[in-house]
Design a protein around this motif. Structure first.
Motif, short mmCIF file in Angstrom:
data_model
loop_
_atom_site.label_atom_id
_atom_site.label_comp_id
_atom_site.label_asym_id
_atom_site.label_seq_id
_atom_site.Cartn_x
_atom_site.Cartn_y
_atom_site.Cartn_z
N GLY A 74 -6.20 20.52 3.03
CA GLY A 74 -6.28 20.16 1.26
C GLY A 74 -4.94 19.31 0.84
N GLN A 75 -3.85 18.98 1.21
CA GLN A 75 -2.65 18.05 0.71
C GLN A 75 -2.74 16.60 0.88
N LEU A 76 -2.05 16.00 -0.15
CA LEU A 76 -1.47 14.48 0.08
C LEU A 76 0.22 14.99 -0.08
N ILE A 77 0.47 14.70 1.29
CA ILE A 77 1.64 14.47 1.33
C ILE A 77 2.36 12.95 1.83
N PRO A 78 3.13 12.74 0.44
CA PRO A 78 3.65 11.06 1.10
C PRO A 78 4.41 11.18 2.05
N TRP A 79 3.99 9.58 2.63
CA TRP A 79 4.26 9.67 4.52
C TRP A 79 5.84 9.18 4.01
N TRP A 109 0.65 -1.21 0.55
CA TRP A 109 0.05 -0.44 0.32
C TRP A 109 0.45 1.01 0.24
N GLU A 110 0.32 2.30 -0.61
CA GLU A 110 0.62 3.52 -0.51
C GLU A 110 -0.11 4.26 0.98
N MET A 111 1.04 4.99 1.21
CA MET A 111 0.05 6.27 2.65
C MET A 111 0.64 7.10 1.71
N PHE A 112 -0.52 8.49 2.23
CA PHE A 112 0.15 9.65 2.26
C PHE A 112 -0.92 10.66 3.52
N ILE A 113 -0.13 11.84 3.91
CA ILE A 113 -0.82 12.86 5.01
C ILE A 113 -2.02 13.43 4.41
N ALA A 114 -3.03 13.42 4.88
CA ALA A 114 -4.14 14.20 4.21
C ALA A 114 -4.04 15.63 5.54
N TYR A 115 -3.52 16.60 4.35
CA TYR A 115 -3.38 17.60 5.21
C TYR A 115 -3.37 19.34 4.84
#
Length: 207
Positions: A77-82, A69-75
């Motif tokens: 209004g942005q999606l930042i690669p974790w 799985w790929e995981m991103f931080i939602a913050y």
């Protein structure tokens, strides 16, 4: 979130259970699905599926999901690669997850703040419960967030959506007095000037 970033193809509750049951963390289904599990019926369509875990467990989750799985931080209004092994500060509490090489989002993980053995409500840290007292389990063994806590997250949001009001109306008749009172008291703590849900909650109080 824009463009393809908001395209969801959420997993089913059973698929979530299959994934999370082999990860050594406490977890609970949250959001609208948690309320429907409590009611034991589907009351409306669900655009996504939310899971909550305890903040101290987030790197354990990452290690177990990282292969597939790929995981991103939602913050904001942005999606930042974790990034691998990246500890998340307290202002990061929302993770979007998708299968590697796929464009649609599969599930969302929210991080619950804790202190010792207590869950802490992030919007007002005077509101708390023992961690062992924040969830229930369905007849088929699926853990889910207690409805009064889920309704607090909905009612305590800066934007209350139509579906949140629908959820409130579906759940209130099924809540016992102590859980209803806890929800009311918690909203009163967060909103000492009053909250639009209080009158509706009071209307279900037993005479």
């Amino acid at each position: 979130m824009g463009d393809n970033e908001d395209v969801w193809k959420p997993l089913s509750i059973t698929e979530i259970q299959n994934i999370f049951s082999i990860i050594p963390v406490q977890w609970w289904i949250a959001g609208g699905w948690a309320l429907d599990i409590y009611l034991q019926k589907i009351t409306r369509a669900h655009d996504d599926i939310d899971i909550v875990i305890l903040r101290p467990d987030h790197l354990i989750l990452q290690r177990h999901l990282g292969r597939d799985w790929e995981m991103f931080i939602a913050y904001k209004g942005q999606l930042i690669p974790w990034n691998k092994n990246q500890l998340l500060d307290s202002h990061f509490d929302n993770i979007w997850v998708k299968k590697k090489d796929e464009s649609t989002w599969a599930f969302q993980v929210m991080l619950l703040d804790t202190e010792v053995k207590d869950w802490i409500y992030k919007r007002d840290n005077t509101i708390r419960k023992p961690i062992e007292d924040i969830g229930l389990e369905s007849l088929s063994g699926i853990p889910f967030l207690k409805p009064e806590i889920q309704l607090l997250y909905k009612g305590g949001s800066s934007v209350i959506r139509e579906k949140d009001v629908i959820d409130l109306g579906n759940i209130l008749p099924k809540l016992n007095a102590s859980n209803r009172d806890w929800l009311k008291e918690s909203l009163n703590i967060q909103y000492p000037q009053g909250h639009e849900w209080i009158e509706l909650i009071d209307s279900y109080a037993k005479v």
